[in-house]
Write a protein that holds these residues in place. Structure first.
Motif, PDB file in Angstrom:
ATOM      1  N   ALA A  14       0.837  -1.207   0.000  1.00 60.25           N
ATOM      2  CA  ALA A  14       0.000   0.000   0.000  1.00 60.25           C
ATOM      3  C   ALA A  14       0.870   1.254   0.000  1.00 60.25           C
ATOM      4  O   ALA A  14       0.645   2.183  -0.788  1.00 60.25           O
ATOM      5  CB  ALA A  14      -0.927  -0.003   1.224  1.00 60.25           C
ATOM      6  N   GLU A  33       9.982   3.430   6.614  1.00 56.75           N
ATOM      7  CA  GLU A  33       9.746   1.978   6.732  1.00 56.75           C
ATOM      8  C   GLU A  33      10.592   1.434   7.874  1.00 56.75           C
ATOM      9  O   GLU A  33      11.800   1.611   7.906  1.00 56.75           O
ATOM     10  CB  GLU A  33      10.077   1.272   5.415  1.00 56.75           C
ATOM     11  N   ARG A  34       9.917   0.739   8.782  1.00 57.90           N
ATOM     12  CA  ARG A  34      10.554   0.246   9.998  1.00 57.90           C
ATOM     13  C   ARG A  34      11.592  -0.843   9.722  1.00 57.90           C
ATOM     14  O   ARG A  34      12.643  -0.882  10.342  1.00 57.90           O
ATOM     15  CB  ARG A  34       9.439  -0.324  10.895  1.00 57.90           C
ATOM     16  N   ARG A  39      12.650  -8.365   3.518  1.00 61.45           N
ATOM     17  CA  ARG A  39      12.224  -9.006   4.764  1.00 61.45           C
ATOM     18  C   ARG A  39      11.025  -9.924   4.482  1.00 61.45           C
ATOM     19  O   ARG A  39      10.218  -9.681   3.601  1.00 61.45           O
ATOM     20  CB  ARG A  39      11.860  -7.961   5.828  1.00 61.45           C
ATOM     21  N   LYS A  41       7.480 -11.831   5.559  1.00 61.89           N
ATOM     22  CA  LYS A  41       6.269 -11.311   6.182  1.00 61.89           C
ATOM     23  C   LYS A  41       5.219 -12.421   6.245  1.00 61.89           C
ATOM     24  O   LYS A  41       5.141 -13.221   5.313  1.00 61.89           O
ATOM     25  CB  LYS A  41       5.751 -10.159   5.303  1.00 61.89           C
ATOM     26  N   GLY A  44       0.280 -15.277   2.553  1.00 60.17           N
ATOM     27  CA  GLY A  44       0.205 -16.445   1.686  1.00 60.17           C
ATOM     28  C   GLY A  44       0.950 -16.273   0.374  1.00 60.17           C
ATOM     29  O   GLY A  44       1.128 -17.227  -0.380  1.00 60.17           O
ATOM     30  N   PHE A  46       0.138 -15.067  -2.435  1.00 57.59           N
ATOM     31  CA  PHE A  46      -0.684 -15.257  -3.636  1.00 57.59           C
ATOM     32  C   PHE A  46      -1.332 -13.919  -3.942  1.00 57.59           C
ATOM     33  O   PHE A  46      -1.962 -13.313  -3.059  1.00 57.59           O
ATOM     34  CB  PHE A  46      -1.749 -16.321  -3.365  1.00 57.59           C
ATOM     35  N   ARG A  97       6.952 -12.258  -0.397  1.00 59.40           N
ATOM     36  CA  ARG A  97       6.806 -10.857   0.021  1.00 59.40           C
ATOM     37  C   ARG A  97       8.173 -10.196   0.119  1.00 59.40           C
ATOM     38  O   ARG A  97       8.289  -8.976  -0.042  1.00 59.40           O
ATOM     39  CB  ARG A  97       6.051 -10.770   1.340  1.00 59.40           C
ATOM     40  N   VAL A 126       8.039   5.324  12.735  1.00 64.31           N
ATOM     41  CA  VAL A 126       7.244   6.473  13.176  1.00 64.31           C
ATOM     42  C   VAL A 126       6.718   6.183  14.579  1.00 64.31           C
ATOM     43  O   VAL A 126       6.217   5.082  14.847  1.00 64.31           O
ATOM     44  CB  VAL A 126       6.060   6.701  12.198  1.00 64.31           C
ATOM     45  N   ASN A 270      -4.087  -2.441   4.900  1.00 67.04           N
ATOM     46  CA  ASN A 270      -4.648  -2.998   6.136  1.00 67.04           C
ATOM     47  C   ASN A 270      -4.933  -1.933   7.178  1.00 67.04           C
ATOM     48  O   ASN A 270      -5.698  -2.176   8.104  1.00 67.04           O
ATOM     49  CB  ASN A 270      -3.684  -4.026   6.740  1.00 67.04           C
ATOM     50  N   GLY A 280      -6.855 -14.289  -0.930  1.00 67.41           N
ATOM     51  CA  GLY A 280      -5.658 -13.606  -1.401  1.00 67.41           C
ATOM     52  C   GLY A 280      -5.992 -12.211  -1.903  1.00 67.41           C
ATOM     53  O   GLY A 280      -5.501 -11.768  -2.939  1.00 67.41           O
ATOM     54  N   GLY A 282      -5.774  -9.337   0.121  1.00 71.01           N
ATOM     55  CA  GLY A 282      -5.175  -8.262   0.916  1.00 71.01           C
ATOM     56  C   GLY A 282      -4.130  -7.456   0.161  1.00 71.01           C
ATOM     57  O   GLY A 282      -4.132  -6.224   0.221  1.00 71.01           O
ATOM     58  N   ILE A 283      -3.245  -8.129  -0.546  1.00 69.95           N
ATOM     59  CA  ILE A 283      -2.206  -7.409  -1.290  1.00 69.95           C
ATOM     60  C   ILE A 283      -2.877  -6.547  -2.365  1.00 69.95           C
ATOM     61  O   ILE A 283      -2.508  -5.393  -2.587  1.00 69.95           O
ATOM     62  CB  ILE A 283      -1.202  -8.389  -1.940  1.00 69.95           C
TER      63      ILE A 283
HETATM   64  C1  LIG Z   1      -1.970 -15.574   7.383  1.00 73.02           C
HETATM   65  C2  LIG Z   1      -2.165 -14.510   6.333  1.00 73.02           C
HETATM   66  C3  LIG Z   1      -2.076 -14.859   4.991  1.00 73.02           C
HETATM   67  C4  LIG Z   1      -2.273 -13.895   4.020  1.00 73.02           C
HETATM   68  N1  LIG Z   1      -2.183 -14.266   2.715  1.00 73.02           N
HETATM   69  C5  LIG Z   1      -2.407 -13.373   1.753  1.00 73.02           C
HETATM   70  C6  LIG Z   1      -2.290 -13.771   0.374  1.00 73.02           C
HETATM   71  O1  LIG Z   1      -1.953 -14.898   0.028  1.00 73.02           O
HETATM   72  N2  LIG Z   1      -2.564 -12.819  -0.555  1.00 73.02           N
HETATM   73  C7  LIG Z   1      -2.938 -11.536  -0.222  1.00 73.02           C
HETATM   74  O2  LIG Z   1      -3.205 -10.742  -1.115  1.00 73.02           O
HETATM   75  N3  LIG Z   1      -3.016 -11.150   1.060  1.00 73.02           N
HETATM   76  C8  LIG Z   1      -2.736 -12.030   2.051  1.00 73.02           C
HETATM   77  N4  LIG Z   1      -2.778 -11.622   3.353  1.00 73.02           N
HETATM   78  C9  LIG Z   1      -3.054 -10.202   3.661  1.00 73.02           C
HETATM   79  C10 LIG Z   1      -1.845  -9.339   3.299  1.00 73.02           C
HETATM   80  O3  LIG Z   1      -0.670  -9.854   3.890  1.00 73.02           O
HETATM   81  C11 LIG Z   1      -2.087  -7.894   3.752  1.00 73.02           C
HETATM   82  O4  LIG Z   1      -3.377  -7.512   3.398  1.00 73.02           O
HETATM   83  C12 LIG Z   1      -1.074  -6.932   3.126  1.00 73.02           C
HETATM   84  O5  LIG Z   1       0.221  -7.221   3.575  1.00 73.02           O
HETATM   85  C13 LIG Z   1      -1.434  -5.492   3.494  1.00 73.02           C
HETATM   86  O6  LIG Z   1      -0.470  -4.636   2.939  1.00 73.02           O
HETATM   87  P1  LIG Z   1      -0.165  -3.205   3.583  1.00 73.02           P
HETATM   88  O7  LIG Z   1       0.793  -2.541   2.679  1.00 73.02           O
HETATM   89  O8  LIG Z   1      -1.429  -2.538   3.952  1.00 73.02           O
HETATM   90  O9  LIG Z   1       0.545  -3.531   4.995  1.00 73.02           O
HETATM   91  P2  LIG Z   1       1.837  -4.361   5.315  1.00 73.02           P
HETATM   92  O10 LIG Z   1       2.159  -5.323   4.233  1.00 73.02           O
HETATM   93  O11 LIG Z   1       1.598  -4.887   6.702  1.00 73.02           O
HETATM   94  O12 LIG Z   1       3.007  -3.286   5.343  1.00 73.02           O
HETATM   95  C14 LIG Z   1       3.113  -2.371   6.390  1.00 73.02           C
HETATM   96  C15 LIG Z   1       4.559  -1.895   6.474  1.00 73.02           C
HETATM   97  O13 LIG Z   1       4.622  -0.855   7.439  1.00 73.02           O
HETATM   98  C16 LIG Z   1       5.790  -0.995   8.212  1.00 73.02           C
HETATM   99  N5  LIG Z   1       5.538  -0.333   9.500  1.00 73.02           N
HETATM  100  C17 LIG Z   1       4.696  -0.742  10.472  1.00 73.02           C
HETATM  101  N6  LIG Z   1       4.709   0.141  11.486  1.00 73.02           N
HETATM  102  C18 LIG Z   1       5.574   1.129  11.123  1.00 73.02           C
HETATM  103  C19 LIG Z   1       6.026   2.320  11.775  1.00 73.02           C
HETATM  104  N7  LIG Z   1       5.569   2.679  12.974  1.00 73.02           N
HETATM  105  N8  LIG Z   1       6.931   3.093  11.142  1.00 73.02           N
HETATM  106  C20 LIG Z   1       7.388   2.736   9.913  1.00 73.02           C
HETATM  107  N9  LIG Z   1       7.000   1.610   9.256  1.00 73.02           N
HETATM  108  C21 LIG Z   1       6.107   0.832   9.872  1.00 73.02           C
HETATM  109  C22 LIG Z   1       5.979  -2.505   8.329  1.00 73.02           C
HETATM  110  O14 LIG Z   1       7.336  -2.826   8.605  1.00 73.02           O
HETATM  111  C23 LIG Z   1       5.530  -2.983   6.947  1.00 73.02           C
HETATM  112  O15 LIG Z   1       6.596  -3.097   6.035  1.00 73.02           O
HETATM  113  C24 LIG Z   1      -2.567 -12.562   4.373  1.00 73.02           C
HETATM  114  C25 LIG Z   1      -2.637 -12.199   5.719  1.00 73.02           C
HETATM  115  C26 LIG Z   1      -2.443 -13.158   6.686  1.00 73.02           C
HETATM  116  C27 LIG Z   1      -2.523 -12.774   8.122  1.00 73.02           C
END
Ligand SMILES: Cc1cc2nc3c(=O)[nH]c(=O)nc-3n(C[C@H](O)[C@H](O)[C@H](O)COP(=O)(O)OP(=O)(O)OC[C@H]3O[C@@H](n4cnc5c(N)ncnc54)[C@H](O)[C@@H]3O)c2cc1C
Length: 387
Positions: A14, A33-34, A39, A41, A44, A46, A97, A126, A270, A280, A282-283
Motif C-alpha cells: 500500500a 519503513e521500519r 524481509r 512477512k 500467503g 498469492f 513478500r 514512526v 490494512n 488472497g 489483501g495485497i
Molecule cells: C496468514 C495470512 C495470509 C495472508 N495471505 C495473503 C495472500 O496470500 N494474498 C494476499 O493478497 N493477502 C494475504 N494476506 C493479507 C496481506 O498480507 C495484507 O493484506 C497486506 O500485507 C497489506 O499490505 P499493507 O501494505 O497494507 O501492509 P503491510 O504489508 O503490513 O506493510 C506495512 C509496512 O509498514 C511498516 N511499518 C509498520 N509500522 C511502522 C512504523 N511505525 N513506522 C514505519 N513503518 C512501519 C511494516 O514494517 C511494513 O513493512 C494474508 C494475511 C495473513 C494474516
C-alpha cells in the motif's frame, strides 16, 4: 509555488504504491519503513487477479518475472484427500513478500519519476503523528521530525492516525512458513480441514519451495512451538521436517473501512480495512488503495495537484478527497469482504464443507460467482473434473 509533499508511513504494497503514484504526479514524498528490506512477512504470497492491472502498472510483468514471480492458473480445493480443480479465468501471481515488497519499493524510488528524489527513511519507525490546519507532522523513534501536506498511513494498522489502530479478528492467529515440498506448481491449493481449528493454503513460490499460510484458532496454539502441531491437526500429512525456516505469526486483519481521523490523514491497505486472507485479496486491496489514494490526491484540481495544500480551501479539498476515497473503499469492500468471510467460514466448518462438497464437484460449478463477488475480471469459466 512550493512543491506539494506527503509522508508515507510503511513501505509494504500500500505504501509503496501510494509513494509511486504521488511521485509520478510530482509530489515530494518521504517514506518511512521500519524494517530493512528484503524481509519476510506473514502472508500467503498469492496475488489475486483482482489487482494484477494495478500491480503491473507499477511493476510490469517482465520485472515481476525477473523478481521470481510465477503465474498461478488453477485453484485446487482439497478436503479429506479429495480434490476439485478450477482453472482461473485470469491468471494470478505468486511471489515471496521479500521480493514483492522490495520490487515495489524500488519502483517507488525510481529516479526517473518526475518528482524530487524519494526521501527514504529505512529502517526507521514512526512513533507519533499530529496535524494542524496548515500541515501534518510525524516524529520518528530517533526523535527526528518531518512535516508535509498530508500523511498516508500504510503501516498495516493505522495506529498513528487519530482514529486509532484497525481491529483484528478475534480468536485466531495468522501463520506462515516456507516448505520444501512439491505441489502442482501452477495451483493455489486451499485445504478445507476435516476437523475444526482453521484453514490453510499452499502456493509454489520457487523451484520446490511452497508458501504455507494458515488461519488457526487460538485454542489450537498453546505456545509458539505448537504451530507445527496445530497444522498437523488440520493436515495429518504435514511433516515439520519439510519446513524451510521458522513460522511467522501475526494477527488476522478483520475490519470494515475505518475513516481517517483528520483531513490531512489518509489510511490505505490494512490500516484502512482488512479482508479475510482466504481469497488472497489483501495485497490487491493494498495496491489498489495506495494507487487510488495517490490518484485522488493528485488529480487535476485535487489538493496536491497545484502546490502545497495550505489554508481553509485546501483543508476543504482534502476533506472532500478523503470522503471520496472512503466511498470508493466501501464500494470495493461491499461484496468482497462478506464473500471472503463466508468462504473462510465454509473452510472452517468441517460439516459445512462436507455438505457442500458434492455441489462443488459438479461439472456445472464454476468460479464465476466468486469472481463476481470479489471484483475480479470475468470470462466464461468451466470447472475441471473432480480428481
Ligand atoms: C496468514 C495470512 C495470509 C495472508 N495471505 C495473503 C495472500 O496470500 N494474498 C494476499 O493478497 N493477502 C494475504 N494476506 C493479507 C496481506 O498480507 C495484507 O493484506 C497486506 O500485507 C497489506 O499490505 P499493507 O501494505 O497494507 O501492509 P503491510 O504489508 O503490513 O506493510 C506495512 C509496512 O509498514 C511498516 N511499518 C509498520 N509500522 C511502522 C512504523 N511505525 N513506522 C514505519 N513503518 C512501519 C511494516 O514494517 C511494513 O513493512 C494474508 C494475511 C495473513 C494474516
Amino acid at each position: 509555488m512550493p512543491t506539494p509533499s506527503a509522508i508515507v508511513i510503511g513501505g509494504g504494497p500500500a505504501g509503496a504504491c501510494a509513494a509511486y503514484w504521488l511521485r509520478a504526479a510530482g509530489v515530494a514524498v518521504t517514506l518511512v519503513e521500519r524494517a530493512p528490506f528484503p524481509r519476510h512477512k506473514p502472508c500467503g504470497e498469492f496475488i489475486s487477479p483482482a489487482a494484477t492491472a494495478e500491480l503491473q502498472a507499477v511493476a510490469p510483468g517482465p520485472a515481476l518475472l525477473a523478481a521470481g514471480a510465477r503465474r498461478v492458473s488453477t485453484l485446487e480445493l482439497v478436503r479429506a484427500g479429495r480434490r476439485v480443480r478450477w482453472p482461473l479465468p485470469v491468471p494470478a501471481w505468486s511471489l515471496s513478500r521479500a521480493a514483492l515488497d522490495a520490487l515495489l519499493l524500488a519502483a517507488a524510488a525510481d529516479p526517473a519519476l518526475p518528482a524530487p528524489p524519494l526521501d527514504l527513511r529505512q529502517p526507521a519507525a514512526v512513533s507519533q503523528a499530529w496535524y494542524t490546519d496548515t500541515s501534518a507532522h510525524v516524529r520518528l523513534s530517533d526523535g527526528a521530525q518531518l512535516c508535509a501536506d498530508a500523511v498516508v498511513h500504510a503501516d498495516g494498522s493505522g495506529r498513528h492516525d487519530p482514529a486509532g489502530p484497525a481491529p483484528s479478528r478475534r480468536g485466531v492467529v495468522g501463520a506462515k512458513c516456507h516448505l520444501r515440498l512439491r505441489i502442482d506448481p501452477d495451483a493455489l491449493v486451499m485445504h478445507a480441514p476435516p476437523v475444526r481449528g482453521g484453514y490453510f493454503g499452499l502456493v509454489t513460490i520457487g523451484p520446490g519451495l511452497v508458501t504455507c499460510a494458515a488461519v488457526l484458532q487460538r485454542g489450537l496454539l498453546a505456545s509458539d512451538a505448537s504451530i507445527d502441531r496445530a497444522l498437523r491437526t488440520l493436515w495429518p500429512a504435514y511433516d515439520p521436517a519439510d519446513r524451510d525456516g521458522p513460522w511467522m505469526a501475526c494477527p488476522v486483519p478483520g475490519s470494515g473501512h475505518i475513516p481517517a481521523g483528520h483531513p490531512r490523514s489518509f489510511r490505505v491497505g490494512n490500516a484502512a480495512a482488512g479482508v479475510e486472507p482466504v481469497g488472497g485479496e489483501g495485497i490487491g486491496l493494498a495496491i489498489w488503495s495506495g494507487t487510488r489514494c495517490a490518484r485522488l490526491l493528485t488529480a487535476p484540481g485535487a489538493p496536491l495537484s497545484r502546490g502545497a495544500a495550505a489554508g481553509a480551501e485546501a483543508m476543504a479539498a482534502l476533506a472532500r478527497t478523503q470522503a471520496r476515497l472512503a466511498r470508493d473503499y466501501r464500494r470495493r469492500l461491499r461484496l468482497r469482504r462478506p464473500a471472503c468471510r463466508a468462504a473462510a467460514w465454509v473452510l472452517e466448518q468441517p460439516g459445512l464443507s462436507a455438505a457442500l462438497w458434492p455441489l462443488l464437484s459438479l461439472p456445472a460449478c464454476t468460479l464465476a460467482p466468486w469472481y463476481a463477488l470479489t471484483g475480479k475480471p470475468r470470462r466464461a469459466i468451466t470447472t475441471g473434473p473432480a480428481l
